[in-house]
Design a protein around this motif. Sequence first.
Motif, mmCIF file in Angstrom:
data_model
loop_
_atom_site.group_PDB
_atom_site.id
_atom_site.type_symbol
_atom_site.label_atom_id
_atom_site.label_comp_id
_atom_site.label_asym_id
_atom_site.label_seq_id
_atom_site.Cartn_x
_atom_site.Cartn_y
_atom_site.Cartn_z
ATOM 1 N N SER A 1 -20.729 94.343 -55.828
ATOM 2 C CA SER A 1 -22.193 93.447 -56.899
ATOM 3 C C SER A 1 -21.270 91.833 -56.976
ATOM 4 O O SER A 1 -20.277 91.746 -57.288
ATOM 5 C CB SER A 1 -21.502 95.233 -58.443
ATOM 6 N N ASN B 1 -23.497 94.270 -48.136
ATOM 7 C CA ASN B 1 -23.723 95.745 -49.060
ATOM 8 C C ASN B 1 -25.190 95.810 -47.771
ATOM 9 O O ASN B 1 -24.937 96.992 -47.772
ATOM 10 C CB ASN B 1 -24.634 94.837 -49.893
ATOM 11 N N GLY C 1 -24.250 96.477 -55.034
ATOM 12 C CA GLY C 1 -24.578 97.322 -54.305
ATOM 13 C C GLY C 1 -22.591 97.724 -53.726
ATOM 14 O O GLY C 1 -21.718 97.553 -54.883
ATOM 15 N N SER C 2 -22.206 97.729 -52.789
ATOM 16 C CA SER C 2 -20.600 98.206 -52.385
ATOM 17 C C SER C 2 -19.972 97.490 -52.717
ATOM 18 O O SER C 2 -18.839 97.345 -53.395
ATOM 19 C CB SER C 2 -20.398 98.089 -50.887
ATOM 20 N N ASN D 1 -26.183 102.418 -52.321
ATOM 21 C CA ASN D 1 -26.745 101.157 -52.118
ATOM 22 C C ASN D 1 -27.336 100.695 -51.299
ATOM 23 O O ASN D 1 -27.853 99.109 -51.883
ATOM 24 C CB ASN D 1 -25.290 101.005 -50.547
ATOM 25 N N ILE E 1 -29.174 97.369 -53.254
ATOM 26 C CA ILE E 1 -29.230 96.352 -52.852
ATOM 27 C C ILE E 1 -31.158 95.610 -52.947
ATOM 28 O O ILE E 1 -31.323 95.031 -52.857
ATOM 29 C CB ILE E 1 -29.311 96.486 -51.005
#
Length: 222
Positions: A120, A212, A117-118, A3, A7
């Motif tokens: 998108s 994120n 990331g967690s 993650n 980022i």
Amino acid sequence: MNNLRNIVLAFCVFCFSVFVSNAKATYVGGVINMKNGKKIECQINESTFFAYNIEYRLSSTSPVEIVKQENIKSIVIPDGEGNVAYLENVLYLKSKDFLKGDYSDTRSEMMNVREYGSVSLFCKSITTYQNGKLLCNDLKYYGRKEGTDYAVYLGWVQTQLKPFQDEYYTKTYGHFNKLYEKFFGDYPDLCKQISEKKLKLEDIEDIVREYNVYKAEKSSKK
């Protein structure tokens, strides 16, 4: 850690817009990654990034060739200064279908990658100019939760020039008020700011980035 890496990568991402004008085609260097695994290093007509047929040439003296968007996985475009723009062919659902739990009508389109990331974040953008003056900027946002194959349409942010004035106004459309808890529900403080309208759809890029970072920090403490 993945993650966090995503980022950091996202900070290098910048946006491409479709310019509505009669300007001569502009080609930029990049790599087209095909779904079959083939990579094409080439120059791409930036006005066709989101078209059904994407135009490219292998060099400035080569003939123009066409590849169908449906066969592309992603496009990567470095700018020579360490920044990289990513476009991804994103599978997505309409927000109404997602809220109903109906996953039967997925579609795919080429979109700008705004954040990995967690969650998108992807964007389809259309920027309209007239005589060099910005008339309208349309941003349609899509979010994809980590672990899912599809994104969901989050909403539309439109900034438009007021008639006969030099001022702009912003409108938003969509069902973000019904969607945000499904994406950010495990970050209560962030959801509270959204429910209190301290953060709105037009802040979606900041919202996703904050989420994120929060998830990456939690993950690093485990």
